[in-house]
Design a protein around this motif. Sequence first.
Motif, PDB file in Angstrom:
ATOM      1  N   PRO A   6       0.804  -1.195  -0.277  1.00 38.55           N
ATOM      2  CA  PRO A   6       0.073   0.304  -0.437  1.00 38.55           C
ATOM      3  C   PRO A   6       1.185   1.485   0.015  1.00 38.55           C
ATOM      4  CG  PRO A   6      -0.701  -1.442   1.525  1.00 38.55           C
ATOM      5  CD  PRO A   6       0.801  -1.880   1.586  1.00 38.55           C
ATOM      6  N   ILE A   7       0.790   2.091  -1.487  1.00 41.76           N
ATOM      7  CA  ILE A   7       1.149   3.275  -0.986  1.00 41.76           C
ATOM      8  C   ILE A   7       0.803   4.312  -0.696  1.00 41.76           C
ATOM      9  CG2 ILE A   7       3.279   4.522  -2.588  1.00 41.76           C
ATOM     10  CD1 ILE A   7       4.269   1.985  -1.412  1.00 41.76           C
ATOM     11  N   ASP A   8       0.801   4.987  -0.105  1.00 39.51           N
ATOM     12  CA  ASP A   8      -0.111   6.870   0.496  1.00 39.51           C
ATOM     13  C   ASP A   8       0.403   7.802  -0.312  1.00 39.51           C
ATOM     14  OD1 ASP A   8       1.196   6.728   2.439  1.00 39.51           O
ATOM     15  OD2 ASP A   8      -0.448   6.860   3.881  1.00 39.51           O
ATOM     16  N   GLY A   9       1.767   8.044  -0.467  1.00 39.23           N
ATOM     17  CA  GLY A   9       2.601   8.684  -0.704  1.00 39.23           C
ATOM     18  C   GLY A   9       3.742   9.102   0.287  1.00 39.23           C
ATOM     19  N   SER A  10       2.506   8.752   1.431  1.00 41.62           N
ATOM     20  CA  SER A  10       3.551   9.531   2.841  1.00 41.62           C
ATOM     21  C   SER A  10       5.267   8.956   3.053  1.00 41.62           C
ATOM     22  CB  SER A  10       2.852   8.351   4.192  1.00 41.62           C
ATOM     23  OG  SER A  10       3.266   6.756   4.558  1.00 41.62           O
ATOM     24  N   GLU A  11       6.147   9.078   3.752  1.00 43.82           N
ATOM     25  CA  GLU A  11       7.030   8.554   3.878  1.00 43.82           C
ATOM     26  C   GLU A  11       7.226   7.272   4.419  1.00 43.82           C
ATOM     27  OE1 GLU A  11      11.346   7.684   4.149  1.00 43.82           O
ATOM     28  OE2 GLU A  11      10.147   9.674   2.471  1.00 43.82           O
ATOM     29  N   LEU A  12       6.717   7.009   5.496  1.00 46.39           N
ATOM     30  CA  LEU A  12       6.176   5.667   5.923  1.00 46.39           C
ATOM     31  C   LEU A  12       5.763   4.690   5.109  1.00 46.39           C
ATOM     32  CD1 LEU A  12       6.026   5.125   8.910  1.00 46.39           C
ATOM     33  CD2 LEU A  12       2.902   4.792   8.417  1.00 46.39           C
ATOM     34  N   SER A  13       4.859   4.984   3.890  1.00 46.06           N
ATOM     35  CA  SER A  13       4.519   3.603   3.414  1.00 46.06           C
ATOM     36  C   SER A  13       6.053   3.469   2.207  1.00 46.06           C
ATOM     37  CB  SER A  13       3.847   3.940   1.563  1.00 46.06           C
ATOM     38  OG  SER A  13       4.052   5.359   0.867  1.00 46.06           O
ATOM     39  N   LEU A  14       7.151   4.502   1.800  1.00 45.13           N
ATOM     40  CA  LEU A  14       8.018   4.637   1.343  1.00 45.13           C
ATOM     41  C   LEU A  14       9.647   4.021   2.093  1.00 45.13           C
ATOM     42  CD1 LEU A  14       8.355   7.867  -0.921  1.00 45.13           C
ATOM     43  CD2 LEU A  14       7.086   6.040  -1.270  1.00 45.13           C
ATOM     44  N   VAL A  15       8.933   3.676   3.696  1.00 46.02           N
ATOM     45  CA  VAL A  15      10.285   3.084   4.090  1.00 46.02           C
ATOM     46  C   VAL A  15       9.526   1.438   4.255  1.00 46.02           C
ATOM     47  CG1 VAL A  15      10.086   2.349   6.583  1.00 46.02           C
ATOM     48  CG2 VAL A  15      10.260   4.630   6.348  1.00 46.02           C
ATOM     49  N   LEU A  55     -14.869  13.111 -10.750  1.00 50.86           N
ATOM     50  CA  LEU A  55     -14.180  12.724  -9.818  1.00 50.86           C
ATOM     51  C   LEU A  55     -13.602  11.635  -9.349  1.00 50.86           C
ATOM     52  CD1 LEU A  55     -17.940  13.700  -7.406  1.00 50.86           C
ATOM     53  CD2 LEU A  55     -15.682  14.829  -7.326  1.00 50.86           C
ATOM     54  N   GLY A  56     -13.467  10.896 -10.780  1.00 53.95           N
ATOM     55  CA  GLY A  56     -12.825   9.671 -10.808  1.00 53.95           C
ATOM     56  C   GLY A  56     -11.489  10.460 -11.286  1.00 53.95           C
ATOM     57  N   GLU A  57     -11.598  11.524 -12.400  1.00 55.60           N
ATOM     58  CA  GLU A  57     -10.038  11.937 -12.850  1.00 55.60           C
ATOM     59  C   GLU A  57      -8.907  12.304 -11.654  1.00 55.60           C
ATOM     60  OE1 GLU A  57     -11.739  14.272 -15.959  1.00 55.60           O
ATOM     61  OE2 GLU A  57     -12.195  12.581 -17.235  1.00 55.60           O
ATOM     62  N   ILE A  58     -10.312  13.132 -11.129  1.00 59.69           N
ATOM     63  CA  ILE A  58      -9.391  13.990  -9.498  1.00 59.69           C
ATOM     64  C   ILE A  58      -8.838  12.782  -8.727  1.00 59.69           C
ATOM     65  CG2 ILE A  58      -9.784  15.423  -7.827  1.00 59.69           C
ATOM     66  CD1 ILE A  58     -11.653  17.085  -9.546  1.00 59.69           C
ATOM     67  N   ALA A  59      -9.265  11.885  -8.190  1.00 58.33           N
ATOM     68  CA  ALA A  59      -8.779  10.562  -7.491  1.00 58.33           C
ATOM     69  C   ALA A  59      -7.976   9.803  -8.801  1.00 58.33           C
ATOM     70  CB  ALA A  59      -9.928   9.515  -7.138  1.00 58.33           C
ATOM     71  N   GLU A  60      -8.286   9.339  -9.652  1.00 59.00           N
ATOM     72  CA  GLU A  60      -6.740   9.083 -10.328  1.00 59.00           C
ATOM     73  C   GLU A  60      -5.587   9.937 -10.501  1.00 59.00           C
ATOM     74  OE1 GLU A  60      -5.245   6.613 -14.781  1.00 59.00           O
ATOM     75  OE2 GLU A  60      -7.722   7.588 -13.891  1.00 59.00           O
ATOM     76  N   ALA A  61      -5.806  11.273 -10.617  1.00 64.62           N
ATOM     77  CA  ALA A  61      -4.633  11.909 -11.004  1.00 64.62           C
ATOM     78  C   ALA A  61      -4.054  12.147  -8.961  1.00 64.62           C
ATOM     79  CB  ALA A  61      -5.051  13.502 -10.741  1.00 64.62           C
ATOM     80  N   HIS A  65       0.161  10.848  -8.218  1.00 62.75           N
ATOM     81  CA  HIS A  65       0.818  12.120  -7.673  1.00 62.75           C
ATOM     82  C   HIS A  65       1.197  10.901  -6.414  1.00 62.75           C
ATOM     83  CE1 HIS A  65       2.540  16.031  -6.353  1.00 62.75           C
ATOM     84  NE2 HIS A  65       2.226  15.128  -4.941  1.00 62.75           N
ATOM     85  N   ALA A  66       0.532  10.072  -5.582  1.00 62.89           N
ATOM     86  CA  ALA A  66       0.996   9.010  -4.421  1.00 62.89           C
ATOM     87  C   ALA A  66       1.701   8.451  -4.672  1.00 62.89           C
ATOM     88  CB  ALA A  66       0.259   8.666  -3.744  1.00 62.89           C
ATOM     89  N   LEU A  67       2.082   8.362  -6.644  1.00 62.76           N
ATOM     90  CA  LEU A  67       3.386   6.244  -6.406  1.00 62.76           C
ATOM     91  C   LEU A  67       4.101   7.350  -6.917  1.00 62.76           C
ATOM     92  CD1 LEU A  67       0.348   4.593  -8.661  1.00 62.76           C
ATOM     93  CD2 LEU A  67       1.636   4.351  -5.741  1.00 62.76           C
ATOM     94  N   GLN A  68       4.388   9.019  -7.817  1.00 64.59           N
ATOM     95  CA  GLN A  68       5.570   9.542  -8.026  1.00 64.59           C
ATOM     96  C   GLN A  68       6.993   8.833  -7.809  1.00 64.59           C
ATOM     97  OE1 GLN A  68       5.042  13.479  -8.997  1.00 64.59           O
ATOM     98  NE2 GLN A  68       3.599  13.172 -10.693  1.00 64.59           N
TER      99      GLN A  68
END
Length: 157
Positions: A6-15, A55-61, A65-68
């Motif tokens: 699970p990747i939410d873009g946080s440093e914790l998920s990157l750890v 709304l779907g396009e916003i969520a996908e964007a 971004h969180a996965l970059q």
Amino acid sequence: MKILLPIDGSELSLVALRHAIHLIQNGLRAELVLANVQPPANLYEWMRAPDPKVLGEIAEAAGQHALQTAEALLREAGIDATEVLVTGDPAHALLDLIESESCDAVVMGSHGGGALRSALQGSVSQALVHNSPVPVTLVKPAGATETTPSSLDAADA
């Protein structure tokens, strides 16, 4: 072996991702599935953009971004991964992804706050630990310590 991350873009998920990369670089043969779960649109968002497509396009964007950063870490390590973007309650969505992606394990970040803190916060990681049909590895950031009830009592005194 197929591992859900699970990747939410946080440093914790990157750890957690760095931990999985380390395992693979040290001989673990595994496929990685990066999962980003966007929460459903709230009432305010529906009022501002009542079109489900928008709304779907916003969520996908937001998910992209969180996965970059995760994508960049994987490129640097020379590791391929599948990416999945979904919308819904994070714990339920991740449990569904374990099944739909045929994952054998989950590796995810954890604050290391202890059982009491998790119970109060309704932690996604705790929900997966208790409900996942596959093993869940929680990766704490360097220097994180488990908070015990006795240390909580001492801090309150």
